[in-house]
Design a protein around this motif. Structure first.
Motif, PDB file in Angstrom:
ATOM      1  N   GLN A 186      -1.817  -5.187  -7.881  1.00  0.00           N
ATOM      2  CA  GLN A 186      -2.653  -5.884  -6.545  1.00  0.00           C
ATOM      3  C   GLN A 186      -1.691  -6.091  -5.492  1.00  0.00           C
ATOM      4  O   GLN A 186      -2.255  -5.813  -4.528  1.00  0.00           O
ATOM      5  CB  GLN A 186      -2.830  -7.399  -7.435  1.00  0.00           C
ATOM      6  CG  GLN A 186      -3.962  -7.534  -8.262  1.00  0.00           C
ATOM      7  CD  GLN A 186      -4.301  -8.905  -8.702  1.00  0.00           C
ATOM      8  OE1 GLN A 186      -3.330  -9.555  -8.821  1.00  0.00           O
ATOM      9  NE2 GLN A 186      -5.547  -9.386  -8.843  1.00  0.00           N
ATOM     10  N   LEU A 187      -0.453  -6.309  -5.764  1.00  0.00           N
ATOM     11  CA  LEU A 187       0.470  -6.413  -4.587  1.00  0.00           C
ATOM     12  C   LEU A 187       0.558  -5.175  -3.839  1.00  0.00           C
ATOM     13  O   LEU A 187       0.662  -5.106  -2.633  1.00  0.00           O
ATOM     14  CB  LEU A 187       1.952  -6.903  -4.995  1.00  0.00           C
ATOM     15  CG  LEU A 187       2.021  -8.306  -5.310  1.00  0.00           C
ATOM     16  CD1 LEU A 187       3.475  -8.272  -6.153  1.00  0.00           C
ATOM     17  CD2 LEU A 187       1.781  -9.313  -4.191  1.00  0.00           C
ATOM     18  N   ALA A 188       0.758  -3.950  -4.487  1.00  0.00           N
ATOM     19  CA  ALA A 188       0.580  -2.632  -3.908  1.00  0.00           C
ATOM     20  C   ALA A 188      -0.707  -2.313  -3.142  1.00  0.00           C
ATOM     21  O   ALA A 188      -0.628  -2.095  -1.815  1.00  0.00           O
ATOM     22  CB  ALA A 188       0.766  -1.461  -4.800  1.00  0.00           C
ATOM     23  N   ARG A 189      -2.045  -2.793  -3.646  1.00  0.00           N
ATOM     24  CA  ARG A 189      -2.920  -2.745  -2.895  1.00  0.00           C
ATOM     25  C   ARG A 189      -2.923  -3.542  -1.379  1.00  0.00           C
ATOM     26  O   ARG A 189      -3.297  -3.047  -0.447  1.00  0.00           O
ATOM     27  CB  ARG A 189      -3.950  -2.963  -3.769  1.00  0.00           C
ATOM     28  CG  ARG A 189      -5.513  -2.775  -3.182  1.00  0.00           C
ATOM     29  CD  ARG A 189      -6.651  -2.739  -4.013  1.00  0.00           C
ATOM     30  NE  ARG A 189      -6.613  -1.955  -5.067  1.00  0.00           N
ATOM     31  CZ  ARG A 189      -6.788  -0.512  -4.834  1.00  0.00           C
ATOM     32  NH1 ARG A 189      -7.344  -0.188  -3.908  1.00  0.00           N
ATOM     33  NH2 ARG A 189      -6.889   0.202  -5.974  1.00  0.00           N
ATOM     34  N   THR A 190      -2.446  -4.858  -1.744  1.00  0.00           N
ATOM     35  CA  THR A 190      -2.480  -5.620  -0.466  1.00  0.00           C
ATOM     36  C   THR A 190      -1.442  -5.075   0.583  1.00  0.00           C
ATOM     37  O   THR A 190      -1.818  -5.274   1.940  1.00  0.00           O
ATOM     38  CB  THR A 190      -1.966  -7.060  -1.134  1.00  0.00           C
ATOM     39  OG1 THR A 190      -2.759  -7.491  -2.293  1.00  0.00           O
ATOM     40  CG2 THR A 190      -1.959  -8.076   0.251  1.00  0.00           C
ATOM     41  N   LEU A 191      -0.414  -4.700   0.048  1.00  0.00           N
ATOM     42  CA  LEU A 191       0.480  -4.113   1.095  1.00  0.00           C
ATOM     43  C   LEU A 191       0.047  -2.893   1.866  1.00  0.00           C
ATOM     44  O   LEU A 191       0.197  -2.712   3.090  1.00  0.00           O
ATOM     45  CB  LEU A 191       1.923  -3.519   0.438  1.00  0.00           C
ATOM     46  CG  LEU A 191       2.799  -4.789  -0.004  1.00  0.00           C
ATOM     47  CD1 LEU A 191       3.999  -4.115  -0.814  1.00  0.00           C
ATOM     48  CD2 LEU A 191       3.327  -5.345   1.249  1.00  0.00           C
ATOM     49  N   LEU A 192      -0.835  -1.865   0.951  1.00  0.00           N
ATOM     50  CA  LEU A 192      -1.659  -0.948   1.625  1.00  0.00           C
ATOM     51  C   LEU A 192      -2.593  -1.298   2.704  1.00  0.00           C
ATOM     52  O   LEU A 192      -2.809  -0.711   3.754  1.00  0.00           O
ATOM     53  CB  LEU A 192      -2.148   0.095   0.711  1.00  0.00           C
ATOM     54  CG  LEU A 192      -1.175   0.907  -0.269  1.00  0.00           C
ATOM     55  CD1 LEU A 192      -1.874   1.606  -1.261  1.00  0.00           C
ATOM     56  CD2 LEU A 192      -0.381   1.656   0.687  1.00  0.00           C
ATOM     57  N   ASP A 193      -3.372  -2.361   2.332  1.00  0.00           N
ATOM     58  CA  ASP A 193      -4.492  -3.091   3.445  1.00  0.00           C
ATOM     59  C   ASP A 193      -3.615  -3.585   4.706  1.00  0.00           C
ATOM     60  O   ASP A 193      -4.044  -3.309   5.596  1.00  0.00           O
ATOM     61  CB  ASP A 193      -5.036  -3.947   2.720  1.00  0.00           C
ATOM     62  CG  ASP A 193      -6.096  -3.498   1.410  1.00  0.00           C
ATOM     63  OD1 ASP A 193      -6.237  -2.242   1.458  1.00  0.00           O
ATOM     64  OD2 ASP A 193      -6.511  -4.139   0.446  1.00  0.00           O
ATOM     65  N   LEU A 194      -2.615  -4.268   4.283  1.00  0.00           N
ATOM     66  CA  LEU A 194      -1.863  -4.895   5.473  1.00  0.00           C
ATOM     67  C   LEU A 194      -1.281  -3.759   6.211  1.00  0.00           C
ATOM     68  O   LEU A 194      -1.300  -3.738   7.497  1.00  0.00           O
ATOM     69  CB  LEU A 194      -0.768  -5.760   5.089  1.00  0.00           C
ATOM     70  CG  LEU A 194      -1.025  -7.039   4.450  1.00  0.00           C
ATOM     71  CD1 LEU A 194       0.167  -7.798   3.915  1.00  0.00           C
ATOM     72  CD2 LEU A 194      -1.626  -7.911   5.538  1.00  0.00           C
ATOM     73  N   ASN A 195      -0.953  -2.587   5.720  1.00  0.00           N
ATOM     74  CA  ASN A 195      -0.376  -1.511   6.451  1.00  0.00           C
ATOM     75  C   ASN A 195      -1.190  -0.752   7.260  1.00  0.00           C
ATOM     76  O   ASN A 195      -1.256  -0.459   8.636  1.00  0.00           O
ATOM     77  CB  ASN A 195       0.351  -0.173   5.484  1.00  0.00           C
ATOM     78  CG  ASN A 195       1.177   0.830   6.396  1.00  0.00           C
ATOM     79  OD1 ASN A 195       1.472   0.435   7.369  1.00  0.00           O
ATOM     80  ND2 ASN A 195       1.228   1.798   5.726  1.00  0.00           N
ATOM     81  N   VAL A 196      -2.610  -0.764   6.682  1.00  0.00           N
ATOM     82  CA  VAL A 196      -3.545  -0.305   7.537  1.00  0.00           C
ATOM     83  C   VAL A 196      -4.187  -1.099   8.763  1.00  0.00           C
ATOM     84  O   VAL A 196      -4.150  -0.649   9.812  1.00  0.00           O
ATOM     85  CB  VAL A 196      -4.855  -0.056   6.365  1.00  0.00           C
ATOM     86  CG1 VAL A 196      -6.126   0.466   7.313  1.00  0.00           C
ATOM     87  CG2 VAL A 196      -4.597   1.159   5.472  1.00  0.00           C
ATOM     88  N   LYS A 197      -4.008  -2.333   8.314  1.00  0.00           N
ATOM     89  CA  LYS A 197      -4.528  -3.456   9.605  1.00  0.00           C
ATOM     90  C   LYS A 197      -3.325  -3.172  10.548  1.00  0.00           C
ATOM     91  O   LYS A 197      -3.549  -3.281  11.748  1.00  0.00           O
ATOM     92  CB  LYS A 197      -4.741  -4.774   8.947  1.00  0.00           C
ATOM     93  CG  LYS A 197      -5.925  -4.741   8.054  1.00  0.00           C
ATOM     94  CD  LYS A 197      -5.871  -6.035   7.574  1.00  0.00           C
ATOM     95  CE  LYS A 197      -7.184  -6.684   6.650  1.00  0.00           C
ATOM     96  NZ  LYS A 197      -7.401  -7.732   6.179  1.00  0.00           N
ATOM     97  N   VAL A 198      -2.026  -3.188  10.328  1.00  0.00           N
ATOM     98  CA  VAL A 198      -1.056  -2.953  11.337  1.00  0.00           C
ATOM     99  C   VAL A 198      -1.191  -1.738  11.981  1.00  0.00           C
ATOM    100  O   VAL A 198      -1.075  -1.940  13.310  1.00  0.00           O
ATOM    101  CB  VAL A 198       0.409  -3.097  10.616  1.00  0.00           C
ATOM    102  CG1 VAL A 198       1.481  -2.677  11.602  1.00  0.00           C
ATOM    103  CG2 VAL A 198       0.639  -4.430  10.053  1.00  0.00           C
ATOM    104  N   GLN A 199      -1.474  -0.701  11.438  1.00  0.00           N
ATOM    105  CA  GLN A 199      -1.687   0.694  12.185  1.00  0.00           C
ATOM    106  C   GLN A 199      -2.748   0.360  13.096  1.00  0.00           C
ATOM    107  O   GLN A 199      -2.911   0.983  14.204  1.00  0.00           O
ATOM    108  CB  GLN A 199      -1.776   1.675  11.164  1.00  0.00           C
ATOM    109  CG  GLN A 199      -0.666   2.158  10.218  1.00  0.00           C
ATOM    110  CD  GLN A 199       0.556   2.529  11.050  1.00  0.00           C
ATOM    111  OE1 GLN A 199       0.327   3.092  12.094  1.00  0.00           O
ATOM    112  NE2 GLN A 199       1.604   2.040  10.550  1.00  0.00           N
ATOM    113  N   GLN A 200      -3.924  -0.268  12.583  1.00  0.00           N
ATOM    114  CA  GLN A 200      -5.094  -0.296  13.402  1.00  0.00           C
ATOM    115  C   GLN A 200      -4.853  -1.376  14.671  1.00  0.00           C
ATOM    116  O   GLN A 200      -5.171  -0.850  15.826  1.00  0.00           O
ATOM    117  CB  GLN A 200      -6.218  -0.976  12.742  1.00  0.00           C
ATOM    118  CG  GLN A 200      -6.999  -0.117  11.707  1.00  0.00           C
ATOM    119  CD  GLN A 200      -8.142  -0.901  11.064  1.00  0.00           C
ATOM    120  OE1 GLN A 200      -8.106  -2.056  11.066  1.00  0.00           O
ATOM    121  NE2 GLN A 200      -8.778   0.079  10.112  1.00  0.00           N
TER     122      GLN A 200
END
Length: 155
Positions: free
Chosen positions: A117-131
């Motif tokens: 769950q934490l890894a998925r959340t971090l990936l989602d946050l990374n995608v948002k930061v990149q956007q």
């Protein structure tokens, strides 16, 4: 062999059995004489005592062996009972270990799930930061192009 010899023999037998626990009271009374002194029958008692000596020794040996066997058998029974108790304790110990391991496995599975769950959340946050970075870069580039466009439009 006189009449006193048989008494000494009887004392030696009872003393020899005193080394065995609970066997000191074993005593063989002499058989009554079958005749009067001097009639030839009293020698029969002495002969019987001499003949009984190997029999008494054999009986003593058998009793000693039987007693030792009983003691060993009782000891081995105690040892078996102690071994069974130790095996039961060991089995209970293994059951506790297995229960503890099962609890640790459950915690590990839960931690693994949380890790995903934490890894998925971090990936989602990374995608948002990149956007957000792209949007910011686009905004900066659009802002930097806007003043030039205004200057071009003024002329």
């Amino acid at each position: 062999m006189g009449p006193g010899d048989f008494r000494r023999f009887r004392q030696r037998i009872s003393q020899g059995l005193q080394g065995l626990p609970g066997r000191a009271e074993l005593w063989f009374p002499p058989r009554p004489a079958c005749g009067f002194p001097g009639d030839g029958r009293s020698t029969d008692v002495q002969e019987e005592a001499l003949a009984a000596s190997p029999l008494l020794e054999d009986l003593k040996r058998r009793l000693t062996r039987a007693f030792q066997w009983a003691v060993q058998r009782g000891t081995s029974r105690r040892e078996r009972e102690a071994a069974a108790a130790a095996a039961a304790r060991e089995e209970q110990s293994w059951a506790r270990v297995e229960a503890t391991l099962a609890g640790l496995r459950a915690e590990l599975v839960e931690m693994h799930f949380q890790n995903h769950q934490l890894a998925r959340t971090l990936l989602d946050l990374n995608v948002k930061v990149q956007q957000l970075k792209k949007e910011y870069e686009l905004e900066i580039t659009s802002d930097s192009q806007s003043p030039k466009d205004d200057a071009v439009n003024l002329e």
